[in-house]
Structures are given as structure tokens and as C-alpha cells.
Design an enzyme around this catalytic site. Sequence first.
Site, mmCIF file in Angstrom:
data_model
loop_
_atom_site.group_PDB
_atom_site.id
_atom_site.type_symbol
_atom_site.label_atom_id
_atom_site.label_comp_id
_atom_site.label_asym_id
_atom_site.label_seq_id
_atom_site.Cartn_x
_atom_site.Cartn_y
_atom_site.Cartn_z
ATOM 1 C CG ASP A 4 -28.354 -43.023 -35.574
ATOM 2 O OD1 ASP A 4 -27.770 -42.781 -34.510
ATOM 3 O OD2 ASP A 4 -29.506 -42.630 -35.830
ATOM 4 C CB CYS B 224 -31.048 -40.987 -29.877
ATOM 5 S SG CYS B 224 -32.309 -42.138 -30.430
#
EC number: 2.1.1.176
Length: 443
Positions: free
Chosen positions: A328, A381
Site C-alpha cells: 500500500d 489511495c
Amino acid sequence: MNSARKTAVKILKEVFDKSAYSNIVLGRELNNSQLNDKDKALVTEIVYGTLKYRYTIDNILSYYIKSGLEKLETYILNILRISVYQIAYLDKIPEFAVVNEAVELAKNKSPKGAKLVNGVLRSYLRTKGSVDYYNKNNKLEELSFKYSFPMWMVKLFVESYGNEQAEKILDGLNLVPSVTVRVNNLKTDYEEAWQRLEESGYDIEEGKICPEAIQIKKGKNIEDNPLFKDGLITVQDESAMMIAPSMDLEENMVILDLCSAPGGKACHAAEIMNNTGRVLAFDIHESKLPLIKENAERLGINNIRCGVLDAAIYSQAYNDKADRVLIDVPCSGLGIIRKKPEIKWTKDKQSIKNLVKVQREIMLNAAKYVKKGGKLIYSTCTLSKEENEENIKWFIKKCPEFTIEPLYYGKIDNIIYHKEGYITILPDKNMDGFFVAKMIKHR
């Protein structure tokens, strides 16, 4: 009221001038203040609203301050910003009260500044319905002003997604996020958690996509609730909840989470594996490791091991060791602007290019830790194609031993299923903007 606005101005100074994180400064200032709950709510509203709509507010102010905003003292400028925000976006506060409070606040610093504040705000009130603050024949300027995003960011979204989709993204990123919790199946089940939340007076609804998700529409701070304190639930955005289920986890696997803090995805993976196997949760910052440990301990997880590791630098110890590797990666965060509106002002095109270099280093390094038949999961994100689709295409060319495995979560209105197999989650009232790709190693 004035002390509430004074607190808001103080917080904005730190965010604008020192690039401080709004949520951290806001939490600190409110905890240390003597403000009542109503005033604390007002400070929160003003701070996040002013951050969110700064581009539009500054355009308006520039019309009335011909000498330029950069010449204004920061304290006076921020008083003007919060005042225009209240007049333009809040309908519960009378306009005359906003002006009076602003003038009083400015007097504390300088009589000259107070006179300027009074003149600018009264001019704005007189003319705001009859003035064009942007070129109405320019679509980018229109979108920038309407949704209050810097022009380069609007252009990026329009070029990547087209006018219609870009406008949905801009609108979604301005929505106030609801709190979402994930039910911890190690300690309870969905029905029990649901019932106890209702009994505690929360207005709740089912998550949009994740079976463990519960949306909290109304209620007290969830982190003060026994369900949270005892680890039956944890706070996590529903987009982030999709990462662990995308990993095709089985019991007794070895999982590497290379950019783990604060550990939400690592903990979710551990829950899915029923506390079996090993989840190695790493972060480059040692100071962030306690966050992972605290989360795991609260949730009753005992198969997570934490450590300091630079995800971009190779470590022989993990070569071909992992069934699943999650990266991530650090990113521009353009998908989480609804939670961190200052991202609108702290990022630029060059910072994205710098991030892509780091992201690619992490990808190449992480690939070495995946065993044959194992899977690499890449997530961000952000909604920048440079950090998402282009990185995956580059990686597959560089590492032909990997192929993309398609992801599918059902027909969801804010998910783009790319023909290559990866997905983009667009921001809405329930979910942050996210990107996820899953790749399997064949040799």
C-alpha cells in the site's frame, strides 16, 4: 464564539504555513481548549470547510484585494478566509454576526487590519450576487471555482476521466465522510455488533460492499464506545477494507505488509486467517510501529510481528518467502481529500513524479519477496493514473513472471473495472478513492 474562531485561525496558520496535518492540529487544540462541545463543533466545521474551499475563497478575496493576498498578514488573511467560508457556505450564522466577530478578532492584532477586514467583508456582502469571480467561458476555471480545487488537479482529473466522471470525483472528494467500522470476526459477529451499536443509540446502516462494514450515520465518538475499546470493531474506510479480501488469503499463510502503519490492512488479513500463519507488518518509521501493535493488541490478534524496513531496499531474509505481499505504497492521496482537504494545497505535479520513482522501487523490490504461485497486491489511495495504471503496466513489462489477476466485487456504481483486471474506486459519501491491482507470480 470569538474564542472558537480564534482557535480556528490558529489551526489554519499551522496547516497553511507549516504544512501540519489538519486532523492532528485540530485534535490537539480542541483537547487543550476550554471550549464547549458546540464551539468545538464550530471550530471543526470552520477549519475543514475553509481548507476544503480555500481555492474558491481566495478567488473571491482576490477580487476585493487588488494588491494581492500574499501581501496580507497571515492572521488577517485567515480571518477573512474563515469569514467568507461562513458567509458563502454556512446558512445558520447571520452575515452581520460573521462580520462583527471577524472585526473584533482582527482588532486584537491591528486596528488597520480590522478596518481592512470590515471593508472587504462588507464589499463582498454588497456585491456577491452580481460579480463573476472566474471566466465562465472556461470549463476548467468553472470546475475549479465550483468545487474549489487547484486548476492543475482539475485538469488531471478531466484528462484522466473525462468531464462527467471528473465532476463526480470533485463532488465526491468534497463530501463529508461518514465513519465506517469493520466488525472483528475474531471477537464477535456482524449481528451482535449491529445490535449493540443500535442499543448504544447509533444510527447505522450496512456497508456498501464489504460484508464486515457498518456505516455510522449518527452517534457519539465511536472510539469512546466499549465495542471499539474492547476490539469488537475498528474504524476503517470501506475502500481500505477491500484490500485484505482481495488477497485470496488462506490459513497459515505468510503475509508481508511492507508499508503497514497504522496496521488496519494487516489486522484485517490476520482476522481473515483466524490468527494463524504470520503477518509481518513493516514500516520505514519506527515511531509508527506502536500504532500497529496497539491495534493488533486491542483486536486480539497475536500473529502479527512488526519491524522497521525500507520497502524500497532489498532484504535477503524475505527473498521468495511470502505467500502474499501487500504494498500500500506512499502516494499523493488524491483519493482521500474528503478526509484530508489540505492535500489540495500540499501536492503538485512534481511531487507526484517524485512519488512514482519511489513506488516503482518498492514494486521491484517487493516482487522478490513473493514465492512462486504467490501474489503481489498493489494499492493506493490516489486517483492519479501515473501512480496507478501506468505503474502496473510498467511493472508487468519489467517483471513478466507476474500477470494480473482480475478483481471483481459485483456491480457497484463507484467502481471502475479496467479491462486489464485492476480496479479504481471513485470517492462517494461512503468510500475513499482507491486503486487496487492483484498480480500472481508464475515462476
